[in-house]
Design an enzyme around this catalytic site. Structure first.
Site, PDB file in Angstrom:
ATOM      1  N   HIS A  10      -6.315  -1.646   0.239  1.00 30.38           N
ATOM      2  CA  HIS A  10      -6.320  -1.450  -1.076  1.00 30.38           C
ATOM      3  C   HIS A  10      -5.219  -2.140  -1.620  1.00 30.38           C
ATOM      4  CE1 HIS A  10      -3.236   1.482  -0.561  1.00 30.38           C
ATOM      5  NE2 HIS A  10      -3.592   1.887   0.581  1.00 30.38           N
ATOM      6  N   GLY A  11      -5.170  -2.128  -2.956  1.00 30.92           N
ATOM      7  CA  GLY A  11      -4.007  -2.658  -3.768  1.00 30.92           C
ATOM      8  C   GLY A  11      -2.987  -1.609  -3.633  1.00 30.92           C
ATOM      9  N   GLU A  83      -8.305   6.351   5.065  1.00 32.78           N
ATOM     10  CA  GLU A  83      -6.855   6.340   5.830  1.00 32.78           C
ATOM     11  C   GLU A  83      -6.958   7.459   7.122  1.00 32.78           C
ATOM     12  OE1 GLU A  83      -4.890   4.705   7.363  1.00 32.78           O
ATOM     13  OE2 GLU A  83      -3.198   3.743   6.069  1.00 32.78           O
ATOM     14  N   GLY A 152      -4.419   0.694   5.627  1.00 30.97           N
ATOM     15  CA  GLY A 152      -3.650  -0.093   6.682  1.00 30.97           C
ATOM     16  C   GLY A 152      -3.801   0.478   7.906  1.00 30.97           C
TER      17      GLY A 152
END
Length: 207
Positions: A10-11, A83, A152
């Protein structure tokens, strides 16, 4: 069977900017994060997209939105792509954890696959969840160019799974996976090829 996975982090979120553990908590994109999402959508839609899957957390859904608009392909949100859940650490800054809970900080830095923060998930838990989702795609014989929008830690865990890194051991490497970077994985029959990791060429010049 041939499938290409386009795996996107994601940004930039408010949590990334402020260096806090976000996990399953809410953390909208920053202005930069929204520009990153537009840039990666332009890059990916240079070629046709077959399907788009995203974590159901707000920052991933916001990142996927421009891709859905540009491709015309509907979004499927799935909690399996979330996540890692950091439990009671959610919303706490990295600096605070390091200062107040050094034992927890050391376990996080060591990437102990079995360490669970209070109320949260271990890396092994996160890996089982996201790898199970991808193995499900493979088992169903899904083909084409498939986009996954995730996070991440989760993306690192997926890459370890695809590379056959034992789930019970700390990983030998850590992949840098920047906001709105692209990871490309190709599977043909039973062979998996890692084509690129942390490709962010589409973000050059972004302010």
């Amino acid at each position: 069977m041939h499938i290409e996975l386009i795996i996107v982090r994601h940004g930039q979120s408010e949590g990334n900017r402020d260096r806090v553990f976000t996990g399953h908590g809410p953390s909208p994109l920053t202005d930069r994060g929204r520009r990153e999402a537009e840039a990666v959508a332009r890059r990916i839609t240079e070629k046709p997209v077959t399907a788009i899957f995203a974590s159901d957390l707000p920052r991933a859904l916001e990142t996927a939105a421009p891709l859905v608009e540009k491709s015309g392909v509907p979004l499927v949100a799935d909690p399996a792509l979330r996540e890692r859940n950091f439990g009671d650490l959610t919303g706490t800054s990295f600096a605070d954890i390091e200062a107040r809970h050094p034992d927890v900080w050391r376990a996080l830095l060591a990437r102990d696959p079995l360490f669970r923060p209070p109320g949260g998930e271990s890396n092994a838990d996160c890996r089982a969840r996201i790898s199970g989702f991808v193995e499900g795609l493979f088992a169903r014989g899904v083909e084409g160019r498939i986009v996954l929008v995730s996070h991440g830690v989760a993306i690192n865990q997926l890459l370890y799974h695809l590379l056959g890194v034992p789930a019970s051991q700390p990983p030998p490497v850590v992949f840098r996976v920047d906001n709105c970077s692209v990871q490309r994985v190709e599977r043909h029959e039973d062979t998996v090829r890692i084509l690129c990791i942390n490709d962010r060429s589409h973000l050059e010049g972004l302010t």
